[in-house]
Design a protein around this motif. Structure first.
Motif, PDB file in Angstrom:
ATOM      1  N   GLN A   1       0.819  -1.193   0.000  1.00  0.00           N
ATOM      2  CA  GLN A   1       0.000   0.000   0.000  1.00  0.00           C
ATOM      3  C   GLN A   1       0.865   1.260   0.000  1.00  0.00           C
ATOM      4  O   GLN A   1       0.517   2.243  -0.636  1.00  0.00           O
ATOM      5  CB  GLN A   1      -0.931   0.017   1.207  1.00  0.00           C
ATOM      6  CG  GLN A   1      -2.037  -1.016   1.139  1.00  0.00           C
ATOM      7  CD  GLN A   1      -2.927  -0.999   2.369  1.00  0.00           C
ATOM      8  OE1 GLN A   1      -2.542  -0.527   3.422  1.00  0.00           O
ATOM      9  NE2 GLN A   1      -4.113  -1.537   2.230  1.00  0.00           N
ATOM     10  N   ILE A   2       1.957   1.217   0.703  1.00  0.00           N
ATOM     11  CA  ILE A   2       2.828   2.386   0.775  1.00  0.00           C
ATOM     12  C   ILE A   2       3.376   2.725  -0.606  1.00  0.00           C
ATOM     13  O   ILE A   2       3.406   3.891  -0.998  1.00  0.00           O
ATOM     14  CB  ILE A   2       3.975   2.159   1.778  1.00  0.00           C
ATOM     15  CG1 ILE A   2       3.424   2.122   3.197  1.00  0.00           C
ATOM     16  CG2 ILE A   2       5.044   3.237   1.657  1.00  0.00           C
ATOM     17  CD1 ILE A   2       4.436   1.734   4.252  1.00  0.00           C
ATOM     18  N   GLY A   4       2.125   2.414  -3.406  1.00  0.00           N
ATOM     19  CA  GLY A   4       1.103   2.983  -4.277  1.00  0.00           C
ATOM     20  C   GLY A   4       0.809   4.441  -3.967  1.00  0.00           C
ATOM     21  O   GLY A   4      -0.003   5.064  -4.640  1.00  0.00           O
ATOM     22  N   GLN A   5       1.469   4.995  -2.962  1.00  0.00           N
ATOM     23  CA  GLN A   5       1.232   6.382  -2.574  1.00  0.00           C
ATOM     24  C   GLN A   5       2.156   7.323  -3.355  1.00  0.00           C
ATOM     25  O   GLN A   5       3.014   6.886  -4.118  1.00  0.00           O
ATOM     26  CB  GLN A   5       1.436   6.536  -1.063  1.00  0.00           C
ATOM     27  CG  GLN A   5       0.444   5.730  -0.244  1.00  0.00           C
ATOM     28  CD  GLN A   5       0.692   5.842   1.252  1.00  0.00           C
ATOM     29  OE1 GLN A   5       1.673   6.412   1.694  1.00  0.00           O
ATOM     30  NE2 GLN A   5      -0.218   5.272   2.030  1.00  0.00           N
ATOM     31  N   TRP A  13       7.261   7.642   4.797  1.00  0.00           N
ATOM     32  CA  TRP A  13       7.303   6.305   5.414  1.00  0.00           C
ATOM     33  C   TRP A  13       8.739   5.780   5.452  1.00  0.00           C
ATOM     34  O   TRP A  13       9.151   5.160   6.425  1.00  0.00           O
ATOM     35  CB  TRP A  13       6.401   5.336   4.652  1.00  0.00           C
ATOM     36  CG  TRP A  13       4.942   5.604   4.850  1.00  0.00           C
ATOM     37  CD1 TRP A  13       4.056   6.008   3.910  1.00  0.00           C
ATOM     38  CD2 TRP A  13       4.203   5.487   6.075  1.00  0.00           C
ATOM     39  NE1 TRP A  13       2.810   6.157   4.470  1.00  0.00           N
ATOM     40  CE2 TRP A  13       2.871   5.839   5.798  1.00  0.00           C
ATOM     41  CE3 TRP A  13       4.539   5.117   7.370  1.00  0.00           C
ATOM     42  CZ2 TRP A  13       1.870   5.831   6.754  1.00  0.00           C
ATOM     43  CZ3 TRP A  13       3.544   5.112   8.343  1.00  0.00           C
ATOM     44  CH2 TRP A  13       2.238   5.472   8.034  1.00  0.00           C
TER      45      TRP A  13
END
Length: 196
Positions: A1-2, A4-5, A13
């Motif tokens: 998920q990270i 995809g940011q 992060w």
């Protein structure tokens, strides 16, 4: 998920993880290899003495989770099938739950109570967690579904009125004994086999 940011978020992060893990990143990368995509390739770290290894791992894992479990970003971990968990994982869970410096973490564990008796290792861990001060523990025991519940479930799944679902609900109740998981599996199997 990270990953995809946005670049800015990924960088945030990355900085937070590198600050929390410091030179101990390889310990977490062994557990979660995909983490290297965020924090980069890790140099090998000298193995600690056996008596220190467990405490070091607990500290590093706590710091890792602490990156995500913050007041503005609480973390929920759902662990299923705890009846099959190994003793090392149970010790880690016990440590995480009872450690006062890790907050903003909601741990949800699920297990089949018919497979866990008084002598099961999970029982001891749950007892320790229940006795820990300041740790709220809520237990939800899933009971068997009654016929009325199965009727509602079937009617909802098939988008029909309850009276039209009654016969199928009675069959599902008879075949599954009202076990919620088996009831859903039974209905799903009927759909997959195109019997509905």
């Amino acid at each position: 998920q990270i990953l995809g940011q946005s670049e800015t978020q990924v960088s945030h992060w990355q900085d937070a993880l590198q600050a929390a893990l410091s030179t101990n990143g390889p310990l977490i990368v062994k557990l979660i290899p995909e983490l290297e995509f965020i924090i980069g390739r890790q140099s090998a770290v000298q193995d600690p003495l056996p008596q220190d290894a467990q405490n070091l791992f607990y500290m590093v894992f706590r710091r890792f989770l602490g990156v995500f479990a913050r007041p503005d970003h609480p973390l929920v971990l759902f662990l299923d099938d705890l009846q099959w968990v190994d003793s090392a994982t149970l010790e880690l869970l016990e440590h995480l739950v009872t450690e006062p410096d890790l907050r903003n973490l909601l741990l949800i564990g699920a297990f089949r109570d018919n497979e866990v008796n008084a002598f099961h290792p999970l029982t001891r861990t749950l007892d320790v967690i229940r006795r820990a001060e300041g740790i709220p523990v809520h237990e939800i025991v899933l009971a068997q579904l009654g016929l009325a519940d199965v009727e509602r479930l079937v009617a909802d799944a098939l988008h029909c009125e309850r009276e039209h679902a009654q016969e199928l609900a009675e069959l599902a109740q008879e075949k599954t004994g009202g076990n919620p998981f088996f009831t859903i599996q039974f209905i799903s199997a009927l759909v997959e086999e195109r019997l509905l």
